[in-house]
Design an enzyme around this catalytic site. Structure first.
Site, PDB file in Angstrom:
ATOM      1  N   ASP A  62     -46.718  38.264   4.132  1.00  0.00           N
ATOM      2  CA  ASP A  62     -47.285  37.010   4.501  1.00  0.00           C
ATOM      3  C   ASP A  62     -47.129  36.042   3.443  1.00  0.00           C
ATOM      4  OD1 ASP A  62     -48.762  34.823   5.677  1.00  0.00           O
ATOM      5  OD2 ASP A  62     -50.632  35.953   6.351  1.00  0.00           O
ATOM      6  N   ILE A  63     -46.307  34.986   3.901  1.00  0.00           N
ATOM      7  CA  ILE A  63     -46.174  33.946   2.612  1.00  0.00           C
ATOM      8  C   ILE A  63     -47.303  32.915   2.818  1.00  0.00           C
ATOM      9  CG2 ILE A  63     -43.575  33.856   3.310  1.00  0.00           C
ATOM     10  CD1 ILE A  63     -43.860  31.169   4.382  1.00  0.00           C
ATOM     11  N   ASN A  89     -36.967  32.095   4.876  1.00  0.00           N
ATOM     12  CA  ASN A  89     -36.607  31.792   6.262  1.00  0.00           C
ATOM     13  C   ASN A  89     -37.889  31.344   7.261  1.00  0.00           C
ATOM     14  OD1 ASN A  89     -35.381  31.876   9.266  1.00  0.00           O
ATOM     15  ND2 ASN A  89     -37.085  33.457   9.416  1.00  0.00           N
ATOM     16  N   VAL A  96     -44.388  20.171  20.717  1.00  0.00           N
ATOM     17  CA  VAL A  96     -44.412  18.623  21.031  1.00  0.00           C
ATOM     18  C   VAL A  96     -45.658  18.417  21.716  1.00  0.00           C
ATOM     19  CG1 VAL A  96     -43.048  16.742  21.789  1.00  0.00           C
ATOM     20  CG2 VAL A  96     -41.841  18.595  21.023  1.00  0.00           C
ATOM     21  N   GLN A 105     -52.577  19.855  12.286  1.00  0.00           N
ATOM     22  CA  GLN A 105     -51.161  20.298  12.333  1.00  0.00           C
ATOM     23  C   GLN A 105     -50.407  20.164  11.135  1.00  0.00           C
ATOM     24  OE1 GLN A 105     -48.726  19.010  15.478  1.00  0.00           O
ATOM     25  NE2 GLN A 105     -50.193  19.024  17.111  1.00  0.00           N
ATOM     26  N   TYR A 193     -43.839  18.718  10.809  1.00  0.00           N
ATOM     27  CA  TYR A 193     -42.823  19.231  10.382  1.00  0.00           C
ATOM     28  C   TYR A 193     -41.979  18.992   9.643  1.00  0.00           C
ATOM     29  CZ  TYR A 193     -39.007  22.762  11.740  1.00  0.00           C
ATOM     30  OH  TYR A 193     -37.983  23.565  11.538  1.00  0.00           O
ATOM     31  N   GLY A 194     -41.439  17.422   9.812  1.00  0.00           N
ATOM     32  CA  GLY A 194     -40.415  16.931   9.314  1.00  0.00           C
ATOM     33  C   GLY A 194     -40.628  16.691   7.782  1.00  0.00           C
ATOM     34  N   ARG A 231     -31.863  28.898  19.827  1.00  0.00           N
ATOM     35  CA  ARG A 231     -32.618  29.694  20.789  1.00  0.00           C
ATOM     36  C   ARG A 231     -33.635  30.716  20.401  1.00  0.00           C
ATOM     37  NH1 ARG A 231     -27.900  28.905  23.395  1.00  0.00           N
ATOM     38  NH2 ARG A 231     -27.030  31.179  23.035  1.00  0.00           N
TER      39      ARG A 231
HETATM   40  P1  NAP Z   1     -39.185  31.665  15.260  1.00  0.00           P
HETATM   41  O1  NAP Z   1     -38.717  32.463  16.050  1.00  0.00           O
HETATM   42  O2  NAP Z   1     -40.481  31.167  15.775  1.00  0.00           O
HETATM   43  O3  NAP Z   1     -39.670  32.807  13.884  1.00  0.00           O
HETATM   44  C1  NAP Z   1     -40.293  32.436  12.876  1.00  0.00           C
HETATM   45  C2  NAP Z   1     -40.919  33.709  11.973  1.00  0.00           C
HETATM   46  O4  NAP Z   1     -41.574  33.163  10.843  1.00  0.00           O
HETATM   47  C3  NAP Z   1     -41.493  34.621  12.621  1.00  0.00           C
HETATM   48  O5  NAP Z   1     -40.964  35.963  12.337  1.00  0.00           O
HETATM   49  C4  NAP Z   1     -42.625  34.617  12.229  1.00  0.00           C
HETATM   50  O6  NAP Z   1     -43.620  35.581  12.051  1.00  0.00           O
HETATM   51  C5  NAP Z   1     -42.511  33.948  10.522  1.00  0.00           C
HETATM   52  N1  NAP Z   1     -43.654  33.355  10.011  1.00  0.00           N
HETATM   53  C6  NAP Z   1     -44.134  32.366  10.563  1.00  0.00           C
HETATM   54  N2  NAP Z   1     -45.205  32.302   9.438  1.00  0.00           N
HETATM   55  C7  NAP Z   1     -45.256  33.056   8.616  1.00  0.00           C
HETATM   56  C8  NAP Z   1     -45.948  33.648   7.238  1.00  0.00           C
HETATM   57  N3  NAP Z   1     -47.227  32.838   7.098  1.00  0.00           N
HETATM   58  N4  NAP Z   1     -45.413  34.849   6.803  1.00  0.00           N
HETATM   59  C9  NAP Z   1     -44.630  35.559   7.131  1.00  0.00           C
HETATM   60  N5  NAP Z   1     -43.919  35.006   8.217  1.00  0.00           N
HETATM   61  C10 NAP Z   1     -44.117  34.119   9.066  1.00  0.00           C
HETATM   62  O7  NAP Z   1     -38.612  30.344  14.459  1.00  0.00           O
HETATM   63  P2  NAP Z   1     -36.969  30.355  14.159  1.00  0.00           P
HETATM   64  O8  NAP Z   1     -36.398  29.207  15.309  1.00  0.00           O
HETATM   65  O9  NAP Z   1     -36.183  31.563  14.242  1.00  0.00           O
HETATM   66  O10 NAP Z   1     -37.217  29.731  12.654  1.00  0.00           O
HETATM   67  C11 NAP Z   1     -36.637  30.368  11.733  1.00  0.00           C
HETATM   68  C12 NAP Z   1     -36.668  29.058  10.492  1.00  0.00           C
HETATM   69  O11 NAP Z   1     -35.658  28.181  10.860  1.00  0.00           O
HETATM   70  C13 NAP Z   1     -37.734  28.216  10.404  1.00  0.00           C
HETATM   71  O12 NAP Z   1     -37.994  27.705   9.064  1.00  0.00           O
HETATM   72  C14 NAP Z   1     -37.797  27.137  10.973  1.00  0.00           C
HETATM   73  O13 NAP Z   1     -38.174  25.944  10.746  1.00  0.00           O
HETATM   74  C15 NAP Z   1     -36.000  27.012  10.824  1.00  0.00           C
HETATM   75  N6  NAP Z   1     -35.252  26.065  11.715  1.00  0.00           N
HETATM   76  C16 NAP Z   1     -35.305  26.602  13.135  1.00  0.00           C
HETATM   77  C17 NAP Z   1     -34.638  25.923  14.115  1.00  0.00           C
HETATM   78  C18 NAP Z   1     -34.337  26.109  15.486  1.00  0.00           C
HETATM   79  O14 NAP Z   1     -33.672  25.456  16.249  1.00  0.00           O
HETATM   80  N7  NAP Z   1     -34.839  27.266  16.110  1.00  0.00           N
HETATM   81  C19 NAP Z   1     -33.870  24.588  13.633  1.00  0.00           C
HETATM   82  C20 NAP Z   1     -34.158  24.161  12.435  1.00  0.00           C
HETATM   83  C21 NAP Z   1     -34.856  24.748  11.204  1.00  0.00           C
HETATM   84  P3  NAP Z   1     -44.593  35.952  13.506  1.00  0.00           P
HETATM   85  O15 NAP Z   1     -43.800  36.566  14.701  1.00  0.00           O
HETATM   86  O16 NAP Z   1     -45.510  36.848  12.804  1.00  0.00           O
HETATM   87  O17 NAP Z   1     -45.175  34.689  14.114  1.00  0.00           O
END
Ligand code: NAP
Length: 276
Positions: A62-63, A89, A96, A105, A193-194, A231
């Site tokens: 857990d980060i 990651n 939104v 937030q 977030y930004g 997605r």
């Molecule tokens: P996601 O499906 O919501 O997955 C996020 C992951 O991070 C989940 O495994 C979540 O675990 C984990 N997480 C959240 N808080 C945590 C914590 N405190 N300690 C450890 N793990 C934690 O999101 P995603 O789209 O795959 O995003 C992955 C990365 O890509 C993120 O950094 C996101 O900002 C970036 N990103 C995504 C997009 C996009 O279009 N999807 C675009 C740009 C950047 P839980 O299942 O326990 O919640």
């Protein structure tokens, strides 16, 4: 102690992180750790990969929890003498239309995306082995949010001499400014977030500079990147890339060959260095 190379991906029980682990299981010549804050979700994800004939190992992480980060660090030190690949990651984003007050937030988003990621780096970068690769998953939103900052803030975030302490101060100030409802007056864009991802991109630039100064001979390459619009639960079903496609740039950076001298300290999307 094992001499096997080892890769760790944070927040990899689903989404982009899970796809990064899947790709590393196929391409990385060593042990690949799928990590998750919730052991149940993590083990389920490992089992899913096993059904695909892939072998990932699991460790809790857990980060947001320094003890959890340090437990992983001690485990890696003891079992492998360090680590070879780190992909930061894990991240969160409010939807939104979420009605949670903006100041809340801001605090919650910065806590995980910036401060959590930084804590992982503080604990794990010192044990990254020579020729190690570090990938910080940021977002193109960091660039657009930078464009929405005041000229003074933009200058600070683009500076080649900004220190990690100064960056932490600025990220802390953003959260404080949102609580006082003065963040726009103080030159911040209206996106928590930004701003958190500005923090990740700038942190990566600083860390790469520190590696140049302190560990030049170790050939560690560290970069930030955007996976694209993917997605996942975070971005929803309308996004253009599959999770496997989203994993491509982070995996490319995680597997930069030993004789590569770059990219380093850059922000990339679609495997291309972007101007910051
Ligand atoms: P996601 O499906 O919501 O997955 C996020 C992951 O991070 C989940 O495994 C979540 O675990 C984990 N997480 C959240 N808080 C945590 C914590 N405190 N300690 C450890 N793990 C934690 O999101 P995603 O789209 O795959 O995003 C992955 C990365 O890509 C993120 O950094 C996101 O900002 C970036 N990103 C995504 C997009 C996009 O279009 N999807 C675009 C740009 C950047 P839980 O299942 O326990 O919640």
């Amino acid at each position: 102690m094992s001499n096997v190379p080892v890769a760790v991906v944070t927040g990899s029980n689903k989404g982009v992180g899970f796809a990064i682990v899947r790709a590393l299981c196929k391409q990385f010549p060593g042990d690949v750790y799928l990590t998750a804050r919730d052991p149940g979700r993590g083990q389920d994800a490992v089992a899913k990969l096993q059904e695909e004939g892939l072998r990932a190992l699991f460790h809790q992480l857990d980060i947001d929890d320094l003890q959890s980060i340090r437990a992983l660090r001690d485990f890696l030190k003891e079992k492998y003498g360090g680590l070879n690949v780190l992909v930061n990651n894990a991240g969160i984003a409010f939807k939104v239309h979420d009605t949670t007050p903006f100041a809340v937030q801001a605090e919650v988003t910065l806590k995980t995306n910036f401060f959590g990621t930084r804590n992982v780096c503080t604990e794990l970068l010192p044990i990254v082995k020579p020729y190690g690769r570090v990938v910080n998953v940021s977002s193109m939103v960091s660039s657009s949010a930078l464009g929405g900052c005041s000229r003074e803030l933009q200058q600070k975030f683009r500076s080649d001499t900004i220190t990690e302490d100064e960056l932490v101060e600025l990220m802390t100030k953003f959260v404080e400014d949102t609580k006082k409802s003065v963040h726009e007056k103080e030159g911040w864009p209206n996106t928590a977030y930004g701003v958190s991802k500005i923090g990740v991109t700038v942190l990566s630039r600083i860390q790469a500079r520190m590696l140049n100064e302190k560990r030049k001979g170790d050939h560690v390459l560290l970069n930030a990147c955007c996976p694209g619009w993917v997605r996942t639960d975070m971005a929803g079903p309308k996004a253009t890339k599959s999770p496997d496609e989203g994993a491509e740039t982070p995996v490319y950076l995680a597997l930069l060959p030993a004789d590569a001298d770059g990219p380093h300290g850059q922000f990339l999307s679609n495997k291309t260095v972007r101007t910051w």
